[in-house]
Design a protein around this motif. Sequence first.
Motif, PDB file in Angstrom:
ATOM      1  N   HIS A 103       0.835  -1.208   0.000  1.00  0.00           N
ATOM      2  CA  HIS A 103       0.000   0.000   0.000  1.00  0.00           C
ATOM      3  C   HIS A 103       0.865   1.251   0.000  1.00  0.00           C
ATOM      4  CE1 HIS A 103      -4.202  -1.485   1.342  1.00  0.00           C
ATOM      5  NE2 HIS A 103      -3.586  -2.437   0.662  1.00  0.00           N
ATOM      6  N   LEU A 119      -1.770   3.281  -2.517  1.00  0.00           N
ATOM      7  CA  LEU A 119      -3.184   2.944  -2.678  1.00  0.00           C
ATOM      8  C   LEU A 119      -4.041   3.934  -1.893  1.00  0.00           C
ATOM      9  CD1 LEU A 119      -3.333  -0.956  -2.505  1.00  0.00           C
ATOM     10  CD2 LEU A 119      -2.806   0.533  -4.423  1.00  0.00           C
ATOM     11  N   GLN A 120      -5.202   4.246  -2.436  1.00  0.00           N
ATOM     12  CA  GLN A 120      -6.125   5.194  -1.820  1.00  0.00           C
ATOM     13  C   GLN A 120      -7.438   4.494  -1.479  1.00  0.00           C
ATOM     14  OE1 GLN A 120      -6.372   8.970  -4.111  1.00  0.00           O
ATOM     15  NE2 GLN A 120      -4.930   7.974  -5.517  1.00  0.00           N
ATOM     16  N   SER A 121      -8.243   5.157  -0.664  1.00  0.00           N
ATOM     17  CA  SER A 121      -9.567   4.634  -0.352  1.00  0.00           C
ATOM     18  C   SER A 121     -10.574   5.769  -0.383  1.00  0.00           C
ATOM     19  CB  SER A 121      -9.579   3.963   1.022  1.00  0.00           C
ATOM     20  OG  SER A 121     -10.891   3.548   1.357  1.00  0.00           O
ATOM     21  N   LYS A 143     -12.371   6.793   4.170  1.00  0.00           N
ATOM     22  CA  LYS A 143     -11.236   7.019   5.060  1.00  0.00           C
ATOM     23  C   LYS A 143     -11.467   6.437   6.456  1.00  0.00           C
ATOM     24  CE  LYS A 143      -9.056   9.617   2.001  1.00  0.00           C
ATOM     25  NZ  LYS A 143      -7.822   9.153   1.333  1.00  0.00           N
ATOM     26  N   PRO A 202     -12.222   1.770   5.722  1.00  0.00           N
ATOM     27  CA  PRO A 202     -12.029   1.299   4.342  1.00  0.00           C
ATOM     28  C   PRO A 202     -12.235  -0.208   4.176  1.00  0.00           C
ATOM     29  CG  PRO A 202      -9.921   1.774   5.376  1.00  0.00           C
ATOM     30  CD  PRO A 202     -10.972   2.256   6.328  1.00  0.00           C
ATOM     31  N   TYR A 222      -9.600  -0.557  -1.575  1.00  0.00           N
ATOM     32  CA  TYR A 222      -8.550   0.394  -1.931  1.00  0.00           C
ATOM     33  C   TYR A 222      -8.419   0.399  -3.453  1.00  0.00           C
ATOM     34  CZ  TYR A 222      -7.050   0.670   2.949  1.00  0.00           C
ATOM     35  OH  TYR A 222      -7.006   0.890   4.289  1.00  0.00           O
ATOM     36  N   ARG A 279      -5.929   2.080  -7.017  1.00  0.00           N
ATOM     37  CA  ARG A 279      -4.905   2.935  -7.616  1.00  0.00           C
ATOM     38  C   ARG A 279      -5.253   3.090  -9.086  1.00  0.00           C
ATOM     39  NH1 ARG A 279       0.349   0.559  -9.843  1.00  0.00           N
ATOM     40  NH2 ARG A 279      -0.170  -1.562 -10.458  1.00  0.00           N
ATOM     41  N   HIS A 285      -8.492  -3.201  -4.800  1.00  0.00           N
ATOM     42  CA  HIS A 285      -7.855  -4.118  -3.849  1.00  0.00           C
ATOM     43  C   HIS A 285      -8.689  -4.130  -2.578  1.00  0.00           C
ATOM     44  CE1 HIS A 285      -3.932  -4.099  -6.052  1.00  0.00           C
ATOM     45  NE2 HIS A 285      -4.418  -2.933  -6.452  1.00  0.00           N
ATOM     46  N   ASP A 336      -9.247  -4.636   1.446  1.00  0.00           N
ATOM     47  CA  ASP A 336      -8.461  -4.513   2.669  1.00  0.00           C
ATOM     48  C   ASP A 336      -8.361  -5.924   3.257  1.00  0.00           C
ATOM     49  OD1 ASP A 336      -7.721  -4.274   5.383  1.00  0.00           O
ATOM     50  OD2 ASP A 336      -8.355  -2.185   5.410  1.00  0.00           O
ATOM     51  N   GLU A 362     -19.731   0.199   0.217  1.00  0.00           N
ATOM     52  CA  GLU A 362     -18.508   0.763  -0.352  1.00  0.00           C
ATOM     53  C   GLU A 362     -18.693   1.342  -1.749  1.00  0.00           C
ATOM     54  OE1 GLU A 362     -14.377   1.284   0.881  1.00  0.00           O
ATOM     55  OE2 GLU A 362     -16.235   0.663   1.873  1.00  0.00           O
TER      56      GLU A 362
END
Length: 473
Positions: free
Chosen positions: A276, A281-283, A286, A289, A292, A294, A321, A323, A351
Motif C-alpha cells: 500500500h 493505494l487510496q480509499s 477514510k 475502508p 482500496y 490505484r 484491492h 483490505d 462501499e
Amino acid sequence: METLLLWLFYISSLYAFIPGLITRIFGFRVFRRGARDDTFALTFDDGPDSVYTPQLLDLLKRYDAKATFFVVGSNAEKHPDLLKRMHEEGHLIGIHNYVHKTNWFMGPAAVKKQIQKTSKIIQEVTGDKTNYYRPPWGIVNLFDFAKRDDTQIVLWSAMFSDWRERLGADRLTNRMMKKLRGGEVFLLHDCGSTLGANSGAPGEMLVALERVLKEAEKRKLRSIRVDEMIATSESARQRGTRMSSDEKVTPAVPQPLSWTKRCVVSLWLLWEKIFHLVFQLQSANKEDPFLYFRIRPYHGDPVEMIGGIKLCNGDRIMELHFDNKKLFEIGTRSKSSMQLAIKMVRNMEKELPKLAKHVVDHRELHDVKALYGVSMINRGPEKFGFTVTDLQKGWFAKSSQWYLKFLLRVIHPDGNSRVKQSAEQLIPKLIVMPIDYLVKQYLTDGSHRKMAAKQENEEIEEEAVLSTTIPCS
C-alpha cells in the motif's frame, strides 16, 4: 521506475515470501501433521553423519521405532553404508537437497538438479526411488509447488532448536515431552556440520530422544514413517475424523490460530502495508475502508463491459484491492460460510456508493474508464454490475490462482476444505465495470439495491461473493 519496482515486488513476493507464508500457515501442498492419536513421526535432517547416525539407528532399533531421514545428497554420497542401513532397517529416506542451501536463492532449474542428483544417489544405494522432499530450513519457492506430482513436500509440526549444543539434553527433553502426542511430526538433526549448527548438538539430541522414546512406550505412542502417517491421515481426513488406536471415530475439532500462525499472519499483513505504501493505494472510505484503489493504464486484450462499452489497451482504470486485514477479521469472526457471504455483500453495498461519489468529486478521475480487479469467483460480481471474463493464460494467471487460494484459506471459515473440494473451479477471473455505470447505479446511498440484496442473500453461495482482488500488472 514504478513499473520496475512493481515487477520486482511481484516476483520476489510470489517466488519466495508468499509461498513461505502459505506453507507455514495452512500447509498448502505440504504435509506437516498427522491425524492419528496413537502415532507420531520422527524425522531427521542433514545426515547421514559417520558419528551420530549409527548411534541414532541403534537407538531406534532398541525401541522398534521407525523414522524418516531427509538426507543431504553430498553426505549420502560419502556414507552409502549408512544409507543402506537406514533402508534395510525399515526407515524412509527423503531428499534434503544435494547441498544444504536455501531454495530462495536458487532458480527452478538449480533446485530440480539438487533434487534429482540426491534422488539418484538414494536409488543407486537402496534400489528404491523416493519422492519425499524437505527443502533446507523448510523454505519453499513458487516452483516447489509446481513439482507436486513429482515430490511430496514434508515439513513439521514441532521444532526444538536441537542444532544448538548449549540447549542441552535436559531442556531439549522438556521441549520434546511437551509435544509428545499423536499426529506430531518432530524435526530433529543427526548431523551438526551445517551452517548455524553445532558439531556436538546431535549428541545432546540422542540423550533427549532416548528419554522421549521411553515415555512414548509408556503412553503407547508409536513412531512411524512419514509415508505411513500421510496414508492414514488422508484416510481419516476424507472421513472428517481423527483416528484413535482402536479405530473409534471422534469428530474432528477445528483448531484456533496458534501464536505462531498469528505471527505469520501479522507478517503477511505487514507485507500488505508495504505494498500500500509503495504503490500509494487510496480509499474512498477514510474512516472504515473496505476497498482500496490505484489508477493505472489497462494492459490487455479489449473487453466488452456492460452496456456495450469496450475497455481497450491504454485506457485508464481504477484497480481495486480489498483490505485484506478486514477480510481476515470478517473470516475469523464468521461462524459459517453463509454468514461470511452476507457480510461481504453488505460491505460491498456500503462501499460502492462511496467509490462513485469519490470519482465524481475528483476531477482527475473523470477520464477513468473502468473499475478493474482479479477475482476467484463465478457469478457474484455480476450482481453488482461487473463483467466477468477469463484472464489471459500465462504466469500471471497461474500465480494469481495460487495467491487467491492462499487468501481464501485465510479468510474463509472452511478455507482449507473449500480449496481442496473446489480446486478445479477456483480459477481467477478478470472483473470490470464501466465508471459511468458505477456513477449511475451507485451515486446514492444504495437504498435502491438493499431490497434486492436482501433477497439474494438467501440463495447466494459463498464463492459468488468471496472475491479477492490482487495487484495486477
